[in-house]
Motif scaffolding. Structure first.
Motif, mmCIF file in Angstrom:
data_model
loop_
_atom_site.group_PDB
_atom_site.id
_atom_site.type_symbol
_atom_site.label_atom_id
_atom_site.label_comp_id
_atom_site.label_asym_id
_atom_site.label_seq_id
_atom_site.Cartn_x
_atom_site.Cartn_y
_atom_site.Cartn_z
ATOM 1 N N TYR A 198 0.837 -1.205 0.000
ATOM 2 C CA TYR A 198 0.000 0.000 0.000
ATOM 3 C C TYR A 198 0.876 1.260 0.000
ATOM 4 N N THR A 199 1.956 1.220 0.777
ATOM 5 C CA THR A 199 2.889 2.354 0.801
ATOM 6 C C THR A 199 3.506 2.583 -0.577
ATOM 7 N N LEU A 200 3.910 1.503 -1.235
ATOM 8 C CA LEU A 200 4.479 1.619 -2.577
ATOM 9 C C LEU A 200 3.465 2.203 -3.556
ATOM 10 N N ALA A 201 2.221 1.738 -3.456
ATOM 11 C CA ALA A 201 1.180 2.241 -4.349
ATOM 12 C C ALA A 201 0.985 3.746 -4.157
ATOM 13 N N LYS A 202 0.965 4.193 -2.913
ATOM 14 C CA LYS A 202 0.797 5.620 -2.640
ATOM 15 C C LYS A 202 2.009 6.417 -3.116
ATOM 16 N N GLU A 203 3.202 5.838 -3.012
ATOM 17 C CA GLU A 203 4.396 6.537 -3.472
ATOM 18 C C GLU A 203 4.392 6.705 -4.988
ATOM 19 N N ILE A 204 3.904 5.693 -5.697
ATOM 20 C CA ILE A 204 3.781 5.825 -7.151
ATOM 21 C C ILE A 204 2.811 6.958 -7.476
ATOM 22 N N ALA A 205 1.685 6.976 -6.749
ATOM 23 C CA ALA A 205 0.699 8.040 -6.955
ATOM 24 C C ALA A 205 1.302 9.411 -6.650
ATOM 25 N N ARG A 206 2.112 9.476 -5.599
ATOM 26 C CA ARG A 206 2.722 10.745 -5.212
ATOM 27 C C ARG A 206 3.708 11.201 -6.288
ATOM 28 N N PHE A 207 4.541 10.277 -6.770
ATOM 29 C CA PHE A 207 5.526 10.597 -7.797
ATOM 30 C C PHE A 207 4.834 11.122 -9.058
ATOM 31 N N LEU A 208 3.705 10.516 -9.395
ATOM 32 C CA LEU A 208 2.978 10.909 -10.602
ATOM 33 C C LEU A 208 2.338 12.286 -10.483
ATOM 34 N N ASN A 209 2.075 12.725 -9.251
ATOM 35 C CA ASN A 209 1.348 13.977 -9.056
ATOM 36 C C ASN A 209 2.156 15.087 -8.389
ATOM 37 N N CYS A 210 3.368 14.773 -7.946
ATOM 38 C CA CYS A 210 4.188 15.771 -7.259
ATOM 39 C C CYS A 210 4.499 16.950 -8.188
ATOM 40 N N LYS A 211 4.376 18.159 -7.666
ATOM 41 C CA LYS A 211 4.613 19.367 -8.455
ATOM 42 C C LYS A 211 6.009 19.955 -8.236
ATOM 43 N N ASN A 212 6.780 19.333 -7.334
ATOM 44 C CA ASN A 212 8.126 19.846 -7.064
ATOM 45 C C ASN A 212 9.191 18.866 -7.525
ATOM 46 N N GLN A 219 -19.093 0.035 -7.550
ATOM 47 C CA GLN A 219 -17.836 0.784 -7.425
ATOM 48 C C GLN A 219 -17.090 0.813 -8.757
ATOM 49 N N SER A 220 -17.101 -0.319 -9.474
ATOM 50 C CA SER A 220 -16.461 -0.359 -10.791
ATOM 51 C C SER A 220 -17.140 0.612 -11.747
ATOM 52 N N ARG A 221 -18.459 0.655 -11.714
ATOM 53 C CA ARG A 221 -19.200 1.577 -12.579
ATOM 54 C C ARG A 221 -18.926 3.026 -12.194
ATOM 55 N N MET A 222 -18.806 3.283 -10.889
ATOM 56 C CA MET A 222 -18.500 4.630 -10.421
ATOM 57 C C MET A 222 -17.171 5.108 -10.999
ATOM 58 N N ILE A 223 -16.175 4.218 -11.019
ATOM 59 C CA ILE A 223 -14.863 4.565 -11.563
ATOM 60 C C ILE A 223 -14.987 4.901 -13.045
ATOM 61 N N LYS A 224 -15.707 4.068 -13.792
ATOM 62 C CA LYS A 224 -15.880 4.304 -15.223
ATOM 63 C C LYS A 224 -16.554 5.651 -15.478
ATOM 64 N N GLU A 225 -17.536 6.004 -14.639
ATOM 65 C CA GLU A 225 -18.228 7.289 -14.790
ATOM 66 C C GLU A 225 -17.296 8.456 -14.490
ATOM 67 N N ARG A 226 -16.412 8.300 -13.497
ATOM 68 C CA ARG A 226 -15.461 9.364 -13.165
ATOM 69 C C ARG A 226 -14.493 9.630 -14.313
ATOM 70 N N LEU A 227 -14.155 8.570 -15.037
ATOM 71 C CA LEU A 227 -13.146 8.699 -16.084
ATOM 72 C C LEU A 227 -13.680 9.351 -17.352
ATOM 73 N N VAL A 228 -14.995 9.578 -17.401
ATOM 74 C CA VAL A 228 -15.572 10.255 -18.561
ATOM 75 C C VAL A 228 -15.098 11.704 -18.622
ATOM 76 N N SER A 229 -14.954 12.314 -17.446
ATOM 77 C CA SER A 229 -14.515 13.713 -17.385
ATOM 78 C C SER A 229 -13.001 13.794 -17.257
ATOM 79 N N ALA A 230 -12.443 14.904 -17.710
ATOM 80 C CA ALA A 230 -10.997 15.105 -17.649
ATOM 81 C C ALA A 230 -10.571 15.511 -16.235
ATOM 82 N N SER A 231 -9.281 15.371 -15.957
ATOM 83 C CA SER A 231 -8.747 15.752 -14.653
ATOM 84 C C SER A 231 -7.363 16.348 -14.834
ATOM 85 N N GLU A 232 -7.021 17.298 -13.990
ATOM 86 C CA GLU A 232 -5.683 17.890 -14.038
ATOM 87 C C GLU A 232 -4.652 17.000 -13.356
ATOM 88 N N PHE A 233 -5.121 15.972 -12.644
ATOM 89 C CA PHE A 233 -4.235 15.077 -11.906
ATOM 90 C C PHE A 233 -4.064 13.744 -12.639
#
Length: 282
Positions: free
Chosen positions: A40-54, A99-113
């Motif tokens: 879980y820590t590794l997964a969050k670190e990947i997410a952090r690396f992908l979104n870090c602004k510094n 929950q799977s359908r919720m994810i698919k619906e979220r991905l219809v819109s764009a995101s800055e992240f």
């Protein structure tokens, strides 16, 4: 200890591909192994690396890094039987198709992240556990296949499990899989089976019942569970030096099932017969 010190191979691997100009980050990643907290820590670190602004350093305090460490980032979602349930979802023991359908619906819109969805099991106290056929069933998993098969930029799925075989084969085939070794200080003592079960993969099929009887006799001196723990510890010691050998992971799962049988008061000899038939002379 920094994450890079704990997992040099994995952190170097992901740092290199994420730092490349056109990094070939897989859309779907699967981590497996006994230490779910580290996964879980590794997964969050990947997410952090992908979104870090510094500078993406371990101690970066940019807003995205803070959000991810605090589990409050709007686009980094843990998906479990207790996390991120739609309002009309009354399921309590599984990751649901809603929950799977919720994810698919979220991905219809764009995101800055860069959106990251971390799939795992988690109880109400926040303890992380692995996906398995009971908590991540085929209907929910299959509902995700199309968006995994047709990658969109800025989206990553990460699945956490103890045993790779506990995840639907269609998810495995679409994911890049990584074994995450446990770094917890555990004494894998297997002295109880010393001289009885070492190098068991070299034993002959005709020796199965003789070895099973010896293990049952040893259990009379201690307990069935103690002998099974000894066998499991022995396999774990081997696995530490052979982390890519998934056959040993299957063997650990066999012992886990045997330990469950021991709780049901099944005769020890029957349990050891079954274990030896599955592990010896294959």
């Amino acid at each position: 200890m920094l994450l890079s010190d704990k997992y040099p191979f994995l952190t170097n691997y992901f740092t290199n591909i994420l730092s490349a100009e056109n990094h070939p980050l897989p859309q779907s990643i699967l981590f497996y192994g006994n230490d779910l907290d580290s996964q879980y820590t590794l997964a969050k670190e990947i997410a952090r690396f992908l979104n870090c602004k510094n500078d993406k350093s371990d101690d970066c305090d940019c807003l995205n890094c803070k959000w991810i460490r605090e589990n409050t980032h709007p686009e980094i979602m843990t998906i479990s039987k207790v996390d991120n349930k739609p309002e009309d979802d009354d399921s309590k023991t599984v990751i649901s198709i809603k929950q799977s359908r919720m994810i698919k619906e979220r991905l219809v819109s764009a995101s800055e992240f860069h959106r990251v969805f971390i799939f795992c099991d988690r109880d109400e106290n926040g303890n992380i556990a692995g996906l398995n056929p009971k908590n991540f069933q085929a209907d929910a998993a299959n509902a995700l296949l199309k968006i995994i098969e047709e990658p969109q930029s800025g989206i990553t799925f990460i699945f956490l499990t103890r045993y790779i075989e506990d995840v639907l084969p269609t998810i495995i085939s679409r994911s890049q899989c990584f074994f995450v070794p446990s770094l917890k200080e555990i004494d894998y003592d297997y002295s109880i089976i010393s001289g009885l079960f070492e190098n068991y993969w070299t034993f002959k099929r005709k020796e199965v019942f003789e070895i099973s009887q010896k293990l049952a006799d040893k259990a009379k001196e201690t307990s069935t569970n103690a002998v099974l723990e000894g066998i499991q510890n022995y396999i774990l010691n081997i696995l530490k030096n052979n982390p890519k050998n998934t056959e040993f992971i299957k063997h650990i799962k066999i012992i886990e099932e045997a330990k469950k049988q021991a709780k049901l008061d099944i005769k020890p000899l029957n349990i050891f017969d079954d274990v030896c038939l599955k592990l010896i002379g294959q």
